[in-house]
Design a protein around this motif. Structure first.
Motif, PDB file in Angstrom:
ATOM      1  N   ASP A 157       0.865  -1.170   0.000  1.00  0.00           N
ATOM      2  CA  ASP A 157       0.000   0.000   0.000  1.00  0.00           C
ATOM      3  C   ASP A 157       0.902   1.221   0.000  1.00  0.00           C
ATOM      4  N   ILE A 158       0.489   2.213  -0.779  1.00  0.00           N
ATOM      5  CA  ILE A 158       1.307   3.414  -0.908  1.00  0.00           C
ATOM      6  C   ILE A 158       0.992   4.334   0.261  1.00  0.00           C
ATOM      7  N   SER A 159       1.826   4.358   1.266  1.00  0.00           N
ATOM      8  CA  SER A 159       1.587   5.174   2.442  1.00  0.00           C
ATOM      9  C   SER A 159       2.744   6.138   2.643  1.00  0.00           C
ATOM     10  N   GLU A 160       2.479   7.161   3.407  1.00  0.00           N
ATOM     11  CA  GLU A 160       3.501   8.180   3.630  1.00  0.00           C
ATOM     12  C   GLU A 160       4.608   7.669   4.542  1.00  0.00           C
ATOM     13  N   THR A 161       4.355   6.543   5.206  1.00  0.00           N
ATOM     14  CA  THR A 161       5.359   6.019   6.111  1.00  0.00           C
ATOM     15  C   THR A 161       6.511   5.368   5.364  1.00  0.00           C
ATOM     16  N   ARG A 162       6.315   4.998   4.099  1.00  0.00           N
ATOM     17  CA  ARG A 162       7.390   4.409   3.321  1.00  0.00           C
ATOM     18  C   ARG A 162       8.394   5.481   2.939  1.00  0.00           C
ATOM     19  N   THR A 163       9.642   5.147   3.024  1.00  0.00           N
ATOM     20  CA  THR A 163      10.666   6.085   2.590  1.00  0.00           C
ATOM     21  C   THR A 163      10.778   6.044   1.085  1.00  0.00           C
ATOM     22  N   GLU A 164      11.301   7.108   0.505  1.00  0.00           N
ATOM     23  CA  GLU A 164      11.448   7.155  -0.938  1.00  0.00           C
ATOM     24  C   GLU A 164      12.371   6.060  -1.426  1.00  0.00           C
ATOM     25  N   VAL A 165      13.369   5.701  -0.623  1.00  0.00           N
ATOM     26  CA  VAL A 165      14.311   4.659  -1.035  1.00  0.00           C
ATOM     27  C   VAL A 165      13.583   3.333  -1.186  1.00  0.00           C
ATOM     28  N   GLU A 166      12.676   3.038  -0.234  1.00  0.00           N
ATOM     29  CA  GLU A 166      11.945   1.781  -0.290  1.00  0.00           C
ATOM     30  C   GLU A 166      11.025   1.737  -1.508  1.00  0.00           C
ATOM     31  N   VAL A 167      10.293   2.827  -1.726  1.00  0.00           N
ATOM     32  CA  VAL A 167       9.311   2.862  -2.796  1.00  0.00           C
ATOM     33  C   VAL A 167       9.979   2.853  -4.162  1.00  0.00           C
ATOM     34  N   GLU A 169      12.827   1.553  -5.086  1.00  0.00           N
ATOM     35  CA  GLU A 169      13.765   0.467  -5.334  1.00  0.00           C
ATOM     36  C   GLU A 169      13.319  -0.324  -6.558  1.00  0.00           C
ATOM     37  N   LEU A 170      14.257  -0.752  -7.400  1.00  0.00           N
ATOM     38  CA  LEU A 170      13.922  -1.554  -8.574  1.00  0.00           C
ATOM     39  C   LEU A 170      13.374  -2.901  -8.124  1.00  0.00           C
ATOM     40  N   PRO A 171      12.126  -3.220  -8.478  1.00  0.00           N
ATOM     41  CA  PRO A 171      11.546  -4.493  -8.049  1.00  0.00           C
ATOM     42  C   PRO A 171      12.097  -5.664  -8.864  1.00  0.00           C
ATOM     43  N   ALA A 191       6.479  -7.675 -12.895  1.00  0.00           N
ATOM     44  CA  ALA A 191       7.184  -7.069 -11.763  1.00  0.00           C
ATOM     45  C   ALA A 191       6.169  -6.455 -10.806  1.00  0.00           C
ATOM     46  N   PRO A 192       6.376  -6.603  -9.497  1.00  0.00           N
ATOM     47  CA  PRO A 192       5.516  -5.913  -8.530  1.00  0.00           C
ATOM     48  C   PRO A 192       5.860  -4.424  -8.510  1.00  0.00           C
ATOM     49  N   VAL A 193       4.856  -3.578  -8.550  1.00  0.00           N
ATOM     50  CA  VAL A 193       5.087  -2.130  -8.532  1.00  0.00           C
ATOM     51  C   VAL A 193       4.104  -1.466  -7.582  1.00  0.00           C
ATOM     52  N   LYS A 197       6.914   5.589 -10.589  1.00  0.00           N
ATOM     53  CA  LYS A 197       8.351   5.652 -10.821  1.00  0.00           C
ATOM     54  C   LYS A 197       8.941   4.257 -10.961  1.00  0.00           C
ATOM     55  N   GLN A 198       8.405   3.288 -10.198  1.00  0.00           N
ATOM     56  CA  GLN A 198       8.875   1.913 -10.338  1.00  0.00           C
ATOM     57  C   GLN A 198       8.515   1.348 -11.705  1.00  0.00           C
ATOM     58  N   VAL A 199       7.383   1.758 -12.247  1.00  0.00           N
ATOM     59  CA  VAL A 199       6.999   1.316 -13.587  1.00  0.00           C
ATOM     60  C   VAL A 199       8.060   1.753 -14.590  1.00  0.00           C
ATOM     61  N   LYS A 200       8.475   3.014 -14.489  1.00  0.00           N
ATOM     62  CA  LYS A 200       9.507   3.523 -15.387  1.00  0.00           C
ATOM     63  C   LYS A 200      10.832   2.797 -15.188  1.00  0.00           C
ATOM     64  N   MET A 201      11.149   2.496 -13.924  1.00  0.00           N
ATOM     65  CA  MET A 201      12.408   1.800 -13.636  1.00  0.00           C
ATOM     66  C   MET A 201      12.422   0.412 -14.261  1.00  0.00           C
ATOM     67  N   VAL A 202      11.291  -0.287 -14.165  1.00  0.00           N
ATOM     68  CA  VAL A 202      11.204  -1.628 -14.750  1.00  0.00           C
ATOM     69  C   VAL A 202      11.342  -1.560 -16.267  1.00  0.00           C
ATOM     70  N   LEU A 203      10.665  -0.589 -16.867  1.00  0.00           N
ATOM     71  CA  LEU A 203      10.749  -0.436 -18.324  1.00  0.00           C
ATOM     72  C   LEU A 203      12.187  -0.166 -18.753  1.00  0.00           C
ATOM     73  N   SER A 204      12.826   0.722 -18.038  1.00  0.00           N
ATOM     74  CA  SER A 204      14.207   1.066 -18.390  1.00  0.00           C
ATOM     75  C   SER A 204      15.130  -0.138 -18.240  1.00  0.00           C
ATOM     76  N   LYS A 205      14.931  -0.899 -17.171  1.00  0.00           N
ATOM     77  CA  LYS A 205      15.767  -2.078 -16.941  1.00  0.00           C
ATOM     78  C   LYS A 205      15.564  -3.108 -18.046  1.00  0.00           C
ATOM     79  N   LEU A 206      14.320  -3.376 -18.386  1.00  0.00           N
ATOM     80  CA  LEU A 206      14.041  -4.346 -19.439  1.00  0.00           C
ATOM     81  C   LEU A 206      14.603  -3.892 -20.777  1.00  0.00           C
TER      82      LEU A 206
END
Length: 332
Positions: A157-167, A169-171, A191-193, A197-206
């Motif tokens: 769940d996308i919550s404010e308690t997550r740090t930007e580093v955690e959110v 991170e390349l899944p 990939a779990p997202v 921003k993680q969507v973009k990271m996965v696309l770039s990695k692939l």
């Protein structure tokens, strides 16, 4: 009116394609023009004890303002048992008016059959019927699980308690088994997202892989559940394969998956496949979603469809860079 009918027709076609991808040979077209279909449902595919055939006809107004016209066929289904099952199907429709519900109906019936098989009463003589019909229930759509790291369904769940580093991170990225038809090859990647921003990271990695860069089409869709707003953030990309992204997203909606993105790559082999290409795209996606345990029970799907009819679409951002699509061949 004509515009509304065209919209309903498109939604029906997308649902039909998704059902064919999900159920394979269990799904049967009786009359394509009249939109009449039948599906054989059992409590156990390998060793069925209770079996039922659901026949549906889709009126022009479905799914907008009218339900499917249906018939339940089973020699053992009578009286109160038939009435109870019919009431359950109609309740699902009422809870999800305006939504595609065939998948929910099928899985509700399957749940009833499973519960019935767990009771002490003996089942009907199913073996005679299956021998006469020479039916072998094999699900060719589900690919064998790969021995590599298997993901559990991730319920972020996308919550404010997550740090930007955690959110951010390349899944991890998983790759499905390719499907080849007339020299065209299709392969799904998952990939779990939990954020765009993680969507973009996965696309770039692939896309770092040369095989991905050479794909004719890299089609993707994703769904992210926003816990605080009780809605979905979702989007899709055709990458030149007209309507493929929307059909892929529709399949993910029917399966009610969340916090996941699926990419399907196609390498064109020089022979036109026609509508079969959409079947292969959906099959690839469905296979890897099932393999990685992202599909829900029908009760969860029904609740989610009833509560979350609003979806946010990220039409900008990802679409601004059409070169960043997704998909890859078997990555080692």
């Amino acid at each position: 009116m004509a515009e509304g009918d065209a919209g309903s027709d498109q939604r029906q076609n997308e649902e039909i394609e998704a059902m064919a991808a999900i159920y394979g040979e269990e799904w049967c077209v009786i009359d394509d023009c009249a939109k009449i279909f039948c599906i054989r449902i059992s409590d156990d595919i390998d060793d069925p004890k209770w079996t039922l055939c659901l026949q549906v006809m889709l009126p022009n107004e479905y799914p907008g303002t009218a339900p499917p016209i249906y018939q339940l066929n089973a020699p053992w289904l009578k009286g109160q048992e038939r009435a109870d099952l019919s009431n359950s199907l109609e309740e699902i429709y009422i809870q999800n008016i305006g939504e595609s519900i065939l998948y929910l109906w099928v899985e509700k019936i399957r749940d009833v059959l499973i519960q019935k098989s767990q009771m002490t009463e003996p089942g009907p003589d199913v073996k005679k019927k299956t021998e006469e019909e020479d039916v072998e229930c094999e699900d060719d759509l589900i690919l064998a699980c790969q021995p590599e790291s298997s993901l559990k369904a991730l319920d972020f769940d996308i919550s404010e308690t997550r740090t930007e580093v955690e959110v951010e991170e390349l899944p991890p990225i998983d790759h499905g088994i390719p499907i080849t038809d007339r020299r065209s090859t299709f392969q799904a990647h998952l990939a779990p997202v939990v954020c765009p921003k993680q969507v973009k990271m996965v696309l770039s990695k692939l896309y770092e892989n040369k095989k991905i860069a050479s794909a004719t089409h890299n089609i993707y869709a994703y769904r992210i559940y926003c816990e605080d707003k009780q809605t979905f953030l979702q989007d899709c990309e055709d990458d030149g394969e007209t309507a493929a992204g929307g059909r892929l997203l529709h399949l993910m909606e029917i399966l009610n998956v969340k916090n996941v993105m699926v990419v399907v790559s196609r390498w064109y082999g020089g022979i036109l496949l026609g509508p079969d290409r959409f079947k292969h795209i959906n099959n690839c996606a469905r296979n890897i979603l099932v393999e990685k345990n992202y599909t829900n029970s029908p009760e969860e799907s029904s609740k989610a469809l009833g509560k979350n009819k609003k979806c946010s679409s990220l039409s900008n951002g990802l679409s601004e860079n059409p070169g960043v699509s997704i998909c890859s061949y078997v990555l080692r």
